[in-house]
Design an enzyme around this catalytic site. Sequence first.
Site, mmCIF file in Angstrom:
data_model
loop_
_atom_site.group_PDB
_atom_site.id
_atom_site.type_symbol
_atom_site.label_atom_id
_atom_site.label_comp_id
_atom_site.label_asym_id
_atom_site.label_seq_id
_atom_site.Cartn_x
_atom_site.Cartn_y
_atom_site.Cartn_z
ATOM 1 C CB SER A 140 -0.951 0.336 1.124
ATOM 2 O OG SER A 140 -1.437 1.084 1.572
ATOM 3 C CE1 TYR A 153 -4.338 -1.734 4.924
ATOM 4 C CE2 TYR A 153 -3.242 0.018 4.586
ATOM 5 C CZ TYR A 153 -4.052 -1.076 4.110
ATOM 6 O OH TYR A 153 -4.232 -1.193 2.744
ATOM 7 C CE LYS A 157 -1.992 -3.755 3.217
ATOM 8 N NZ LYS A 157 -2.002 -4.461 2.443
HETATM 9 N N1 LIG Z 1 -8.722 -0.536 -1.368
HETATM 10 C C1 LIG Z 1 -7.553 0.823 -1.217
HETATM 11 O O1 LIG Z 1 -8.076 1.570 -1.135
HETATM 12 C C2 LIG Z 1 -6.300 0.198 -1.051
HETATM 13 C C3 LIG Z 1 -5.038 0.762 -1.020
HETATM 14 C C4 LIG Z 1 -4.151 0.389 -0.482
HETATM 15 C C5 LIG Z 1 -3.806 -1.084 -1.108
HETATM 16 N N2 LIG Z 1 -4.700 -2.006 -0.834
HETATM 17 C C6 LIG Z 1 -4.284 -3.554 -0.028
HETATM 18 O O2 LIG Z 1 -4.712 -3.597 -1.209
HETATM 19 C C7 LIG Z 1 -5.457 -5.841 -1.468
HETATM 20 C C8 LIG Z 1 -6.849 -6.127 -1.673
HETATM 21 O O3 LIG Z 1 -7.716 -4.859 -1.071
HETATM 22 P P1 LIG Z 1 -9.248 -4.445 -1.763
HETATM 23 O O4 LIG Z 1 -9.454 -2.852 -1.282
HETATM 24 O O5 LIG Z 1 -9.587 -4.766 -3.046
HETATM 25 O O6 LIG Z 1 -10.033 -5.000 -0.477
HETATM 26 P P2 LIG Z 1 -11.191 -6.127 -0.553
HETATM 27 O O7 LIG Z 1 -11.755 -5.739 1.014
HETATM 28 O O8 LIG Z 1 -12.146 -5.541 -1.435
HETATM 29 O O9 LIG Z 1 -10.684 -7.555 -0.484
HETATM 30 C C9 LIG Z 1 -9.672 -8.087 0.367
HETATM 31 C C10 LIG Z 1 -9.843 -9.514 -0.223
HETATM 32 O O10 LIG Z 1 -9.121 -10.255 1.035
HETATM 33 C C11 LIG Z 1 -9.213 -11.218 1.597
HETATM 34 N N3 LIG Z 1 -8.449 -11.953 2.594
HETATM 35 C C12 LIG Z 1 -8.881 -11.212 3.745
HETATM 36 N N4 LIG Z 1 -8.370 -11.588 5.307
HETATM 37 C C13 LIG Z 1 -7.776 -13.229 4.780
HETATM 38 C C14 LIG Z 1 -7.073 -14.449 4.111
HETATM 39 N N5 LIG Z 1 -6.547 -14.371 5.574
HETATM 40 N N6 LIG Z 1 -6.821 -15.120 4.139
HETATM 41 C C15 LIG Z 1 -7.408 -14.771 2.149
HETATM 42 N N7 LIG Z 1 -8.277 -13.663 2.316
HETATM 43 C C16 LIG Z 1 -8.230 -12.866 2.529
HETATM 44 C C17 LIG Z 1 -11.216 -10.759 1.867
HETATM 45 O O11 LIG Z 1 -11.974 -11.516 1.901
HETATM 46 C C18 LIG Z 1 -11.498 -9.612 0.330
HETATM 47 O O12 LIG Z 1 -11.646 -10.658 -1.262
HETATM 48 C C19 LIG Z 1 -5.088 -5.349 0.225
HETATM 49 O O13 LIG Z 1 -4.000 -6.063 0.600
HETATM 50 C C20 LIG Z 1 -5.399 -4.323 0.592
HETATM 51 O O14 LIG Z 1 -4.314 -3.577 2.145
HETATM 52 C C21 LIG Z 1 -6.274 -1.723 -0.577
#
Ligand SMILES: NC(=O)c1ccc[n+]([C@@H]2O[C@H](COP(=O)([O-])OP(=O)(O)OC[C@H]3O[C@@H](n4cnc5c(N)ncnc54)[C@H](O)[C@@H]3O)[C@@H](O)[C@H]2O)c1
Length: 262
Positions: A140, A153, A157
């Site tokens: 992230s 978080y 990260k």
């Molecule tokens: N959305 C944002 O703004 C953003 C920004 C930077 C980084 N991220 C990162 O991107 C990645 C995806 O996040 P997203 O925004 O698509 O969120 P999301 O909640 O849509 O997807 C996250 C997925 O991870 C799965 N998950 C959670 N814990 C798990 C585990 N222990 N084992 C297997 N699966 C698991 C959830 O079921 C979900 O399907 C994450 O690592 C998040 O930290 C997101």
Amino acid sequence: MGRPFTFPGRTIVVTGGANGIGRALAERFLAEGAARVVIADLDGQGAARTAAELGERARAHTLDVTDAAAVAALIEEVERDAPIDLWCSNAGVATGGGLGSDADWDLTWRVHVQAHVHVARLLLPRMIERGGGHLLVTASAAGLLTNVDSAPYSVTKHGAVALAEWLAIRHWDEGIDVSCLCPLGVNTAMTAGDGPTAATRLGGDYIEPADVARSVVEALGEGRFLILPHPQAAVMEQRRASDRDRWLSGMRRAHKRLLDAG
Ligand SMILES: NC(=O)c1ccc[n+]([C@@H]2O[C@H](COP(=O)([O-])OP(=O)(O)OC[C@H]3O[C@@H](n4cnc5c(N)ncnc54)[C@H](O)[C@@H]3O)[C@@H](O)[C@H]2O)c1
């Protein structure tokens, strides 16, 4: 620059692939010609639904990325058919704000850092033995800069970025390419509840998961380590590195403005 990754005919695993960024990655990898994309998610029903929607080259698998034995079993099962060319360690969790509880620290550490260690232990030796492979870590921008809302978080990260760098340095000569995805705000379930004062808003407008997937495909095609789907993240990172105290003052002011406006 690293070695470029090409998609046609490849076998790819995407953790957290049922929803959000992971789902967009899976969809885009299939569009680029991947032979098989395994959507591995704690949300088994969501993974099955997504795989059904993405077609016959997508497969669903229920997986908790924090469970090393389950990760080993998935690797074994997938590689019975074909070697895994690219593993995307994308699963992530948001916790409450502030300094967090011990449970928040434990969960974010296990999902955002330890899960990637499991993959490094279990899959990289296989990749090295066959001459190479690719690993994508979804960290992230919070791992390059900071997320003012949530300490667990942000810190975990940072750990994900550091681990990705370590792996990229240590395993390069063995044919392992590592990329690290560091988006600012993206419109997914994780950010759906963000109010006007959410610290992620300090990074500007949220983008769509498909925009992130496009950046990932571009960067992997160029063999690039750092993937910044928001160009402003590069500027913010440079400012942070060039004058840390000035950057911290700017963050304090920007956060206060956000809270005052909310
Ligand atoms: N959305 C944002 O703004 C953003 C920004 C930077 C980084 N991220 C990162 O991107 C990645 C995806 O996040 P997203 O925004 O698509 O969120 P999301 O909640 O849509 O997807 C996250 C997925 O991870 C799965 N998950 C959670 N814990 C798990 C585990 N222990 N084992 C297997 N699966 C698991 C959830 O079921 C979900 O399907 C994450 O690592 C998040 O930290 C997101």
